[in-house]
Write an enzyme that holds these catalytic residues in place. Structure first.
Site, short mmCIF file in Angstrom:
data_model
loop_
_atom_site.label_atom_id
_atom_site.label_comp_id
_atom_site.label_asym_id
_atom_site.label_seq_id
_atom_site.Cartn_x
_atom_site.Cartn_y
_atom_site.Cartn_z
N LYS A 114 -11.19 -12.45 -4.73
CA LYS A 114 -10.15 -12.66 -3.70
C LYS A 114 -10.29 -14.02 -3.06
CE LYS A 114 -7.81 -8.65 -3.25
NZ LYS A 114 -7.98 -7.27 -2.92
N LYS A 196 -6.78 -6.74 -14.53
CA LYS A 196 -6.44 -5.44 -13.94
C LYS A 196 -4.98 -5.38 -13.51
CE LYS A 196 -7.56 -4.63 -9.66
NZ LYS A 196 -8.18 -4.40 -8.36
N LYS A 199 -1.66 -4.30 -7.48
CA LYS A 199 -0.54 -4.10 -6.56
C LYS A 199 0.10 -5.41 -6.17
CE LYS A 199 -2.73 -0.91 -3.44
NZ LYS A 199 -3.90 -1.65 -3.14
P1 TYM Z 1 -7.19 -0.53 -3.60
O1 TYM Z 1 -6.16 -0.35 -2.56
O2 TYM Z 1 -7.33 -1.87 -4.22
O3 TYM Z 1 -6.99 0.51 -4.76
C1 TYM Z 1 -6.84 1.90 -4.48
C2 TYM Z 1 -7.50 2.75 -5.54
O4 TYM Z 1 -6.88 2.57 -6.80
C3 TYM Z 1 -7.82 2.17 -7.76
N1 TYM Z 1 -7.17 1.18 -8.65
C4 TYM Z 1 -7.15 1.26 -9.98
N2 TYM Z 1 -7.67 2.15 -10.82
C5 TYM Z 1 -7.48 1.95 -12.13
N3 TYM Z 1 -6.80 0.89 -12.63
C6 TYM Z 1 -6.27 -0.04 -11.82
N4 TYM Z 1 -5.60 -1.06 -12.32
C7 TYM Z 1 -6.44 0.13 -10.42
N5 TYM Z 1 -6.03 -0.58 -9.34
C8 TYM Z 1 -6.48 0.10 -8.26
C9 TYM Z 1 -8.95 1.54 -6.96
O5 TYM Z 1 -10.16 1.55 -7.65
C10 TYM Z 1 -8.97 2.40 -5.74
O6 TYM Z 1 -9.69 3.59 -5.96
N6 TYM Z 1 -11.15 -0.93 -0.61
C11 TYM Z 1 -10.28 0.02 -1.30
C12 TYM Z 1 -9.60 0.94 -0.32
C13 TYM Z 1 -10.55 1.63 0.56
C14 TYM Z 1 -11.38 2.75 0.22
C15 TYM Z 1 -12.11 3.04 1.40
C16 TYM Z 1 -11.55 3.50 -0.94
C17 TYM Z 1 -10.79 1.32 1.85
N7 TYM Z 1 -11.72 2.17 2.37
C18 TYM Z 1 -13.04 4.10 1.43
C19 TYM Z 1 -12.49 4.54 -0.90
C20 TYM Z 1 -13.21 4.83 0.26
C21 TYM Z 1 -9.22 -0.76 -2.06
O7 TYM Z 1 -8.94 -1.90 -1.76
O8 TYM Z 1 -8.60 -0.07 -3.02
#
Ligand code: TYM
Length: 332
Positions: A114, A196, A199
């Protein structure tokens, strides 16, 4: 009665939810709602580590709640809330910052990625983000944290922080386990299968969003990058595009890679791409339709996130009080 285990996870409302967010995370949450006491939230505090347009952030946070419910998270059985509504997250986040080491935070892959992508805005929040994530998790003492592959490192750092804290003050935090699905933990971009599906990716062609229309989904799959071999077999290294499509098809239909290879033996990539596109259209159709219905009822969504914040706040507060006492803060 046997006590249920606890599960918790969150997603940043920093962009439209994609097929990656669904297959890597939400699908697995919904499938286990019966076996666990579940907490799922919209990680809006995390979203602002990258600049957001305020109106978009607000809209996406509510859309995400509607999508959680549409993906099968029944608010009667899962606690659904908005992270900023439970101030204990930010409070414990600060405390845990003081137990997370500079070197550990510097080594986080996501921080490095990032910072490279947002060179003009490498803010403190981006750096200390994993301590806030550790707080999100540890407040609820979960057994499992269901996430995609890219978040596993943050859950592991959460364990390191929890262990350090427990070693100093006794057993305050339960050790959470990351729960990463066997298929779908890392869905790649359709146009660049070596990166990857994200979003916030600028180019729209490489991703599929939960709210996309069937014709857009089909177009995205028809344009998916493959290779020149014309055989459908799983080989992530040499055939990243086809392997990614096989993963998506497998997650959408429940078929194994061997079954898929057999099903498409002797048939071209065009036929396969169409089949994958159609399976995703059918997978996402009910989610999109149900989300649209829910979004028309703002009053209902509000009642869900209010009740969620109340319940979550109650649990979070218990853990935070314990932590404050342990570190030596005077009780109010
Ligand atoms: P985030 O918002 O980037 O993604 C949310 C969840 O989706 C999964 N993910 C994917 N899995 C497979 N293939 C992909 N291309 C893909 N893109 C996203 C991510 O692994 C994630 O599980 N920091 C976290 C959010 C968060 C969180 C937490 C998660 C904040 N606090 C506490 C668990 C526990 C995040 O940015 O995920």
């Amino acid at each position: 009665m046997e006590q249920k285990g606890i599960m918790l996870s969150g997603i940043k409302p920093s962009g439209e939810l994609t097929l990656g967010s669904y297959l890597g995370a939400i699908k697995n949450w919904a499938e286990r709602a019966d076996q666990f006491e579940c907490y799922y939230f919209m990680a809006d505090l995390h979203a602002i580590t990258v600049r957001q347009k305020p109106a978009d952030l607000r809209r996406r946070t509510l859309e995400q709640l509607a999508q959680y419910i549409a993906c099968g998270l029944d608010p009667e059985r899962n606690t659904l809330f908005i992270q900023s509504h439970v101030p204990q997250h930010a409070e414990l986040g600060w405390v845990l910052n003081c137990y997370a080491m500079f070197g550990e935070l510097s080594r986080m892959t996501q921080f490095k990625d990032k910072s490279a992508k947002n060179a003009d805005n490498i803010n403190g929040g981006l750096f200390t983000y994993p301590s806030l994530m550790a707080a999100d998790i540890l407040l609820y003492q979960p057994d499992y944290v269901p996430v995609g592959e890219d978040q596993k490192q943050h859950v592991e750092l959460t364990r390191t922080i929890a262990r350090r804290f427990n070693n100093l003050y006794g057993e305050v935090f339960k050790m959470p386990e990351p729960y990463v699905p066997k298929v779908g933990a890392r869905i790649m971009s359709l146009t660049d299968p070596t990166s990857k599906m994200s979003k916030s990716e600028d180019a729209d062609t490489g991703r599929v969003c939960l709210m996309d229309r069937p014709e857009d989904i089909m177009r995205a799959f028809k344009r998916a990058v493959t290779d020149s071999e014309n055989t459908i077999r799983f080989d992530r290294e040499n055939k990243p595009g086809i392997s990614n499509l096989m993963t998506i098809y497998s997650a959408a239909t429940g078929r194994s890679y061997e079954e898929i290879t057999r099903e498409f033996d002797g048939r071209g990539y065009g036929v396969f791409k169409t089949a994958v596109g159609e399976s995703v259209v059918e997978l996402l159709r009910p989610i999109r339709e149900q989300s649209e219905r829910l979004l028309a009822d703002k009053g209902y969504l509000e009642s869900v996130y209010r009740a969620g914040a109340e319940k979550a706040g109650h649990i979070a507060n218990k853990t935070l009080r314990k932590v404050y006492k342990k570190v030596g803060f005077v009780a109010r």
